[in-house]
Write a protein that holds these residues in place. Structure first.
Motif, mmCIF file in Angstrom:
data_model
loop_
_atom_site.group_PDB
_atom_site.id
_atom_site.type_symbol
_atom_site.label_atom_id
_atom_site.label_comp_id
_atom_site.label_asym_id
_atom_site.label_seq_id
_atom_site.Cartn_x
_atom_site.Cartn_y
_atom_site.Cartn_z
ATOM 1 N N ALA A 80 -36.615 -2.571 19.216
ATOM 2 C CA ALA A 80 -36.886 -3.987 19.518
ATOM 3 C C ALA A 80 -35.644 -4.862 19.398
ATOM 4 O O ALA A 80 -35.508 -5.867 20.083
ATOM 5 C CB ALA A 80 -37.964 -4.517 18.573
ATOM 6 N N LEU A 81 -34.722 -4.437 18.509
ATOM 7 C CA LEU A 81 -33.538 -5.266 18.269
ATOM 8 C C LEU A 81 -32.711 -5.400 19.545
ATOM 9 O O LEU A 81 -32.488 -4.435 20.258
ATOM 10 C CB LEU A 81 -32.687 -4.669 17.142
ATOM 11 N N GLY A 82 -32.310 -6.615 19.823
ATOM 12 C CA GLY A 82 -31.493 -6.859 21.016
ATOM 13 C C GLY A 82 -32.293 -6.909 22.296
ATOM 14 O O GLY A 82 -31.745 -6.990 23.385
ATOM 15 N N LYS A 83 -33.638 -6.840 22.186
ATOM 16 C CA LYS A 83 -34.462 -6.818 23.395
ATOM 17 C C LYS A 83 -35.334 -8.062 23.533
ATOM 18 O O LYS A 83 -36.362 -8.047 24.174
ATOM 19 C CB LYS A 83 -35.384 -5.583 23.372
ATOM 20 N N GLU A 84 -34.920 -9.106 22.839
ATOM 21 C CA GLU A 84 -35.662 -10.367 22.901
ATOM 22 C C GLU A 84 -37.103 -10.254 22.440
ATOM 23 O O GLU A 84 -37.977 -10.952 22.921
ATOM 24 C CB GLU A 84 -35.583 -10.952 24.312
ATOM 25 N N ALA A 95 -37.326 -3.394 7.289
ATOM 26 C CA ALA A 95 -35.968 -3.591 7.798
ATOM 27 C C ALA A 95 -34.955 -3.524 6.654
ATOM 28 O O ALA A 95 -33.842 -3.030 6.819
ATOM 29 C CB ALA A 95 -35.863 -4.930 8.525
ATOM 30 N N GLU A 96 -35.363 -4.002 5.480
ATOM 31 C CA GLU A 96 -34.458 -3.964 4.326
ATOM 32 C C GLU A 96 -34.261 -2.532 3.840
ATOM 33 O O GLU A 96 -33.156 -2.104 3.562
ATOM 34 C CB GLU A 96 -34.995 -4.858 3.203
ATOM 35 N N GLU A 97 -35.368 -1.784 3.772
ATOM 36 C CA GLU A 97 -35.275 -0.408 3.279
ATOM 37 C C GLU A 97 -34.465 0.484 4.199
ATOM 38 O O GLU A 97 -33.838 1.436 3.763
ATOM 39 C CB GLU A 97 -36.680 0.189 3.126
ATOM 40 N N VAL A 140 -29.542 -5.722 8.648
ATOM 41 C CA VAL A 140 -28.208 -6.249 8.957
ATOM 42 C C VAL A 140 -28.136 -6.665 10.432
ATOM 43 O O VAL A 140 -27.716 -7.774 10.760
ATOM 44 C CB VAL A 140 -27.109 -5.223 8.601
ATOM 45 N N ALA A 141 -28.615 -5.783 11.313
ATOM 46 C CA ALA A 141 -28.623 -6.106 12.746
ATOM 47 C C ALA A 141 -29.634 -7.214 13.035
ATOM 48 O O ALA A 141 -29.380 -8.126 13.823
ATOM 49 C CB ALA A 141 -28.952 -4.862 13.559
ATOM 50 N N GLY A 149 -22.581 -6.094 4.057
ATOM 51 C CA GLY A 149 -23.082 -6.109 5.429
ATOM 52 C C GLY A 149 -22.193 -6.947 6.346
ATOM 53 O O GLY A 149 -22.505 -7.171 7.501
ATOM 54 N N GLY A 150 -21.080 -7.410 5.810
ATOM 55 C CA GLY A 150 -20.185 -8.214 6.635
ATOM 56 C C GLY A 150 -20.743 -9.590 6.948
ATOM 57 O O GLY A 150 -20.525 -10.132 8.026
ATOM 58 N N LEU A 151 -21.462 -10.156 5.993
ATOM 59 C CA LEU A 151 -22.120 -11.448 6.227
ATOM 60 C C LEU A 151 -21.138 -12.556 6.613
ATOM 61 O O LEU A 151 -21.383 -13.334 7.532
ATOM 62 C CB LEU A 151 -22.927 -11.860 4.991
ATOM 63 N N PHE A 152 -20.018 -12.595 5.905
ATOM 64 C CA PHE A 152 -19.069 -13.670 6.184
ATOM 65 C C PHE A 152 -18.589 -13.616 7.633
ATOM 66 O O PHE A 152 -18.597 -14.626 8.343
ATOM 67 C CB PHE A 152 -17.882 -13.602 5.211
ATOM 68 N N GLU A 153 -18.211 -12.424 8.059
ATOM 69 C CA GLU A 153 -17.749 -12.254 9.447
ATOM 70 C C GLU A 153 -18.855 -12.591 10.433
ATOM 71 O O GLU A 153 -18.631 -13.268 11.430
ATOM 72 C CB GLU A 153 -17.297 -10.803 9.681
#
Ligand code: C2E
Ligand code: CA
Ligand code: CA
Length: 273
Positions: A15-19, A62-64, A69-70, A108-112
């Motif tokens: 589903a991710l990235g598929k609106e 999603a967390e587990e 992150v995505a 998870g690279g949150l800042f970036e």
């Protein structure tokens, strides 16, 4: 159940990235000015077969699985795109708040992600707020990674979500790099037990005073009725969010919903004068 979980995980990955993800927004209202303070983005999943799913049914998964992150990146992009879209339509939502889970903070690279998302949307950092739980904020602190402090330097507002439900609480509050706390609605829900002793209002007042003393804004969450709103006002909280003022709604309904919410606030205030 295991089978079903695996299926859901697979479907979420697809589903991710598929609106298929959508954001609802819940207005937050400033109690001093009586104006819209911002709106919290709350994710929904438009599942092709199961219909509109609430975060409780897929955020933990999603967390587990690390998919958060995505998912979080997608939420950031959608929320900031929405701010830009409202701006263009002439409706200004001062700030949009996005929920960030511990895993996003933890490498998870949150800042970036935040910096890139702001750049892509062409939105100022001051228009974004990230909501983290006490546990996550403390962990960040202990690791010495200071992602939250970096975000604040960028101009992003950091708030502590569900305050009062974790361990950090009062002892650590002044050490955490946060601008605001969101008082969990458990403070209001427990009403019958300590309201009888006047304890509820005393706690609300104490926390609001503490916030003022250390320069942290206090929002009351989950305000559902007029008595609770009156208490929150009396306690001196800075802003309020909850079903009484407004439910979470799709983006195109936010302007109308906020207008109705502000009218409710005005009415409750007038009746107390
Ligand atoms: P939260 O951050 O504490 O969000 C507030 C939740 O309380 C929302 O539920 C909202 O609909 C609900 N709420 C607001 N006002 C009231 C009220 O007056 N009474 C009651 N009973 N409830 C109220 P929702 O949308 O189902 O979200 C649940 C949780 O899912 C959120 O809790 C948050 O922890 C998580 N979540 C939502 N969106 C995201 C996201 O994009 N990323 C991450 N990591 N977590 C998210
Ligand atoms: Ca939140
Ligand atoms: Ca909360």
């Amino acid at each position: 159940r295991v089978q079903e979980r695996l299926e859901l995980e697979d479907e979420l990955r697809q589903a991710l990235g598929k609106e298929q993800l959508a954001l609802y927004f819940q207005p937050r209202v400033d109690l001093r000015t009586g104006r819209l303070a911002g709106a919290e983005a709350l994710v929904r999943w438009r599942h092709p077969e199961r219909g509109l799913l609430s975060p409780d049914s897929f955020v933990p998964l999603a967390e587990e699985t690390g998919l958060i992150v995505a998912l979080g990146r997608e939420v950031l992009d959608m929320a900031l795109a929405q701010v830009e879209c409202w701006d263009r339509s002439g409706f200004v939502v001062p700030r949009v708040a996005v929920n960030v889970s511990p895993l996003q903070l933890r490498g998870g690279g949150l800042f970036e992600d935040v910096r890139n998302a702001l750049r892509r949307a062409g939105v100022a950092a001051s228009r974004l707020e990230v909501e983290v739980t006490e546990t996550a904020a403390l962990a960040d602190r202990h690791r010495g990674s200071d992602v939250l402090a970096e975000l604040r330097r960028l101009g992003v507002k950091v708030s502590l979500d569900d305050f009062g439900t974790g361990y950090a609480s009062l002892a650590h509050l002044h050490e955490l790099p946060v601008d605001a706390i969101k008082l969990d609605r458990a403070f209001l829900e427990q009403a019958p037990e300590y309201a009888a002793r006047g304890g509820e209002l005393a706690i609300l007042k104490a926390v609001a005073a503490l916030g003022k003393a250390i320069g942290v804004e206090v929002t009351a969450e989950g305000v559902e009725n007029e008595e609770q709103l009156a208490q929150v006002i009396e306690a001196g909280c800075d802003s309020v969010q909850g079903f009484l003022v407004c439910q979470p709604v799709p983006p195109m309904l936010v302007q109308d919903a906020a207008r109705r919410g502000l009218a409710v606030l005005e009415r409750v205030r007038a009746s107390r004068r």
